[in-house]
Scaffold this motif. Structure first.
Motif, short mmCIF file in Angstrom:
data_model
loop_
_atom_site.label_atom_id
_atom_site.label_comp_id
_atom_site.label_asym_id
_atom_site.label_seq_id
_atom_site.Cartn_x
_atom_site.Cartn_y
_atom_site.Cartn_z
N UNK A 52 -1.87 3.62 10.32
CA UNK A 52 -0.60 3.42 11.20
C UNK A 52 -1.07 2.54 11.99
N UNK A 53 -0.11 2.49 12.86
CA UNK A 53 -0.32 1.30 13.89
C UNK A 53 0.29 1.65 15.40
N UNK A 54 0.03 0.91 16.36
CA UNK A 54 0.59 0.97 17.60
C UNK A 54 1.18 -0.38 17.77
N UNK A 55 2.53 -0.93 18.10
CA UNK A 55 2.78 -2.43 17.93
C UNK A 55 3.53 -2.69 19.25
N UNK A 109 -4.12 -1.53 14.42
CA UNK A 109 -3.91 -0.93 13.18
C UNK A 109 -5.21 0.13 13.20
N UNK A 110 -4.82 1.37 13.00
CA UNK A 110 -6.06 2.46 13.15
C UNK A 110 -5.94 3.71 11.64
N UNK A 111 -6.57 4.31 11.67
CA UNK A 111 -6.70 5.14 10.33
C UNK A 111 -5.66 6.46 10.96
N UNK A 112 -5.05 6.86 9.79
CA UNK A 112 -3.89 7.91 10.20
C UNK A 112 -3.66 8.70 9.14
N UNK A 113 -2.82 9.67 9.20
CA UNK A 113 -2.52 10.47 7.85
C UNK A 113 -1.44 11.51 8.41
N UNK A 114 -1.08 12.45 7.54
CA UNK A 114 0.04 13.11 7.80
C UNK A 114 -0.15 14.58 7.27
N UNK A 115 0.17 15.58 7.99
CA UNK A 115 0.07 16.92 7.39
C UNK A 115 1.20 17.53 7.96
N UNK A 192 9.42 4.09 -2.80
CA UNK A 192 8.23 3.01 -2.61
C UNK A 192 8.51 2.04 -1.36
N UNK A 193 9.53 2.15 -0.63
CA UNK A 193 9.67 1.17 0.46
C UNK A 193 8.72 1.39 1.55
N UNK A 194 8.60 2.50 1.98
CA UNK A 194 7.63 2.88 2.86
C UNK A 194 6.42 2.73 2.87
N UNK A 195 5.35 1.97 3.37
CA UNK A 195 4.02 1.78 3.12
C UNK A 195 2.97 2.61 3.72
N UNK A 196 3.46 2.86 5.08
CA UNK A 196 2.61 3.92 5.81
C UNK A 196 3.28 4.87 6.73
N UNK A 197 2.65 5.94 7.30
CA UNK A 197 3.31 6.74 8.19
C UNK A 197 3.15 6.14 9.40
N UNK A 209 10.17 7.69 13.29
CA UNK A 209 9.14 8.28 12.66
C UNK A 209 9.15 8.02 11.11
N UNK A 210 8.46 7.46 10.41
CA UNK A 210 8.86 7.01 8.93
C UNK A 210 7.66 7.87 8.07
N UNK A 211 7.98 8.53 7.02
CA UNK A 211 7.27 9.44 6.00
C UNK A 211 7.29 8.86 4.91
N UNK A 212 6.18 8.38 4.29
CA UNK A 212 6.13 7.78 3.14
C UNK A 212 6.43 8.74 1.92
N UNK A 213 6.15 8.37 0.55
CA UNK A 213 5.90 9.24 -0.32
C UNK A 213 5.13 10.30 -0.30
N UNK A 214 5.55 11.70 -0.68
CA UNK A 214 6.91 11.91 -1.47
C UNK A 214 8.11 12.02 -0.77
#
Length: 285
Positions: A52-55, A109-115, A192-197, A209-214
């Motif tokens: 993910x990122x801070x921009x 850019x830094x590591x991230x994830x979603x739960x 498939x449009x969203x590449x990352x959370x 807030x954007x949530x990639x697949x699924x």
């Protein structure tokens, strides 16, 4: 709320630490995957790893972000546990391509994830209860006694309403906390449009807030550009049952206006119909 991350040297999901990124936001550490896999709950809780990122959209914001990155690098060293997995994007064109957002000048850019927090907590409870590591107890009578200035109440449940209702419970806050309305919407993104959370807040009101697949979903909130035209529509308002005019149309046009390479139509599609919860108006403090 901070996202829990599992330390690689610990067994199971009972012991957790919190990992911090260089840009002062919480993220899930890359080594968090193992316990989810070992416990067999990866899909159940919607766990995904990525970046993910801070921009920044202004020179001032970029100075803060770049400064935070350099501060962490100086503190940890280039190969520190967190900073080694972070990087700068300093070219505006490359930043827009990576973030999929128009107008960004640079990014960290830094590591991230979603739960899914609710499902994660339930999975934890199920695991520890099954392992007989947790016992639940309740007062045998099942009643809670609440003493108020108007008498004593006996109840099974207590709901402490906070945020915008805090001043009703604590009168001293009446000049500090008052009601207003906020808006949000869930927009269906092309497959498939969203590449990352990412969770991005660019002022005190607007966020996305954007949530990639699924999930393939973009949650947008704020509409400050629209609401500021008539502040009386939302500041001090209690009308939660009335949608603010033009908000759904604003959200439908937002992706084509603000996202790079939007592949959908100029008028985006909500995840559900407007009246079924995909364009929301409600109270906030």
């Amino acid at each position: 709320m901070p996202t829990p991350a599992i330390h690689p040297g610990l067994n199971g999901l009972a012991e957790m630490e919190l990992c911090h990124s260089s840009s002062m936001k919480w993220h899930i550490c890359p080594h968090s995957k193992t316990p989810f896999v070992e416990e067999g709950i990866t899909e159940e809780v919607g766990f995904r790893l990525g970046e993910t990122f801070d921009a920044a959209m202004s020179d001032e914001a970029w100075m803060r972000l770049e400064g935070a990155y350099e501060l962490m690098q100086n503190y940890q060293g280039a190969e520190g546990d967190v900073i080694r997995d972070c990087r700068l994007i300093e070219d505006p064109v490359a930043t827009e391509e990576f973030t999929q957002m128009k107008g960004f000048l640079g990014a960290v850019v830094h590591p991230s994830g979603q739960v899914w927090p609710y499902r994660f907590v339930h999975a934890l409870l199920r695991i520890v209860l099954k392992a007989r590591k947790l016992n639940l107890h309740r007062d045998s009578s099942g009643w809670i006694r609440v003493k108020t200035s108007r008498g004593e109440v006996r109840t099974h449940t207590i709901v402490h309403a906070t945020n915008r209702w805090a001043s009703h419970l604590i009168p001293e806050l009446s000049n500090l906390v008052f009601s207003s309305l906020a808006t949000a919407s869930a927009i269906k993104a092309p497959e498939g449009f969203l590449k990352r959370t990412v969770s991005q807040n660019w002022d005190s009101v607007n966020y996305h807030l954007q949530l990639p697949p699924p999930y393939n979903t973009i949650v947008v909130g704020g509409t400050k550009q629209l609401l500021s035209l008539d502040p009386r529509r939302y500041i001090g308002s209690e009308c939660e049952d009335i949608k603010i005019d033009a908000v759904p149309e604003f959200y439908k046009k937002w992706p084509a206006s603000d996202l790079v390479g939007w592949e959908g139509s100029d008028s985006a599609e909500f995840g559900r119909e407007t009246g079924e919860g995909r364009c929301w108006t409600g109270g906030k403090p």
